[in-house]
Design an enzyme around this catalytic site. Sequence first.
Site, mmCIF file in Angstrom:
data_model
loop_
_atom_site.group_PDB
_atom_site.id
_atom_site.type_symbol
_atom_site.label_atom_id
_atom_site.label_comp_id
_atom_site.label_asym_id
_atom_site.label_seq_id
_atom_site.Cartn_x
_atom_site.Cartn_y
_atom_site.Cartn_z
ATOM 1 N N LYS A 213 35.666 52.004 29.531
ATOM 2 C CA LYS A 213 37.056 51.552 29.412
ATOM 3 C C LYS A 213 37.110 50.028 29.478
ATOM 4 O O LYS A 213 36.138 49.369 29.855
ATOM 5 C CB LYS A 213 37.909 52.162 30.521
ATOM 6 N N TYR B 67 40.893 16.896 39.536
ATOM 7 C CA TYR B 67 42.313 16.987 39.863
ATOM 8 C C TYR B 67 42.517 17.219 41.352
ATOM 9 O O TYR B 67 41.821 18.015 41.978
ATOM 10 C CB TYR B 67 42.960 18.138 39.090
#
EC number: 5.1.1.1
Length: 365
Positions: free
Chosen positions: A35, A254
Amino acid sequence: MPRPILATVHTAALRHNLDRVRRAAVDARVWAVVKANAYGHGIERVYEGLRGADGFALLDLAEAERVRALGWRGPVLLLEGVFDARDLELCSRLDLWHTVHCDEQIDMLAAHKTLKPQRVFLKMNSGMNRLGFAPERFGSAWTRLNALPQVDEISLMTHFSDADGPRGIAHQLEAFERVTRDLPGERSIANSAATLRHASQTRGDWVRPGIVLYGSAPDFPQHDTAHWQLQPTMTLATRLIGVQQLKAGDTIGYGSNFTADGPLTIGVAAVGYADGYPRHCNTGTPVLVNGVRTRMVGRVSMDMITVDLTPVPDAKFGAEVTLWGRSAATGAVLPIDEVAQAAGTVGYELMCAVAPRVPFAPADE
């Protein structure tokens, strides 16, 4: 030239992990669960490594069509059953087995016009409380299914919620066995964790391994892949595209949330959250540079991360960076579970989240 990031699927590792399941579940048949596009690996890429299974289990008709298109003629099971009455026509045409977990699916079967009865897996909700008939309603659901000419053989299944943890499976197993004791049909109850941790109790006729086939430990961090003798089936790797020399007090990236406390060489690797690398990873997340374990420092950016080159001072522009999986440089392994733990998630999510912009190499041996 494209960015140097690349994902690789390891066919030999898939075969190895499937064999590991067979050794744990002697005499049981094995559903290879594919799946979610084979847990992000790609159904077509894993097929060769998993075709030694006895059947493929998946979620929807599109995935089932892909498995049949590869030439598979054995059993294919829809784990959530059909979503619409029209799906039953394709189940007949593709010879699919399907789960029945609610009254509405029985209604669809009862109204379905077919000359070929279908094989179904009747699911009990033994305590997970997602899909399935409650124990007190399971017998009547079986009786109703058994009376339908549209139904051939009925197998019995359930799914464990805590096979990977201390609560275990006893409460669910007791409910399942008590209700199904006098019912005929094959049994399928073991997921990955149950197959490895509770094999003697849950073997049944079919086991349904998922994550173990892809080289992730189902009960990490209690046990790791080495404990279960599993091999990584996906490697995500890139290369250094820059090197910077920092001095004490310099910050990175950052937010400047990492500050060097002395001279430090860092490498800039071409991978970021736009590639599916988890943004929640922070300083300390393990990576391999030229097969040597080191750490990420600073924040994950959209397209880059920065890594501490102290353990590998000779690393230069173009050096291999392994985010998870096996280093091509040395064969060293960085388990995906360790990276997932640093991100506060599980290996399943990392596999499934590799972004479309990341190219996959042809599956190797």
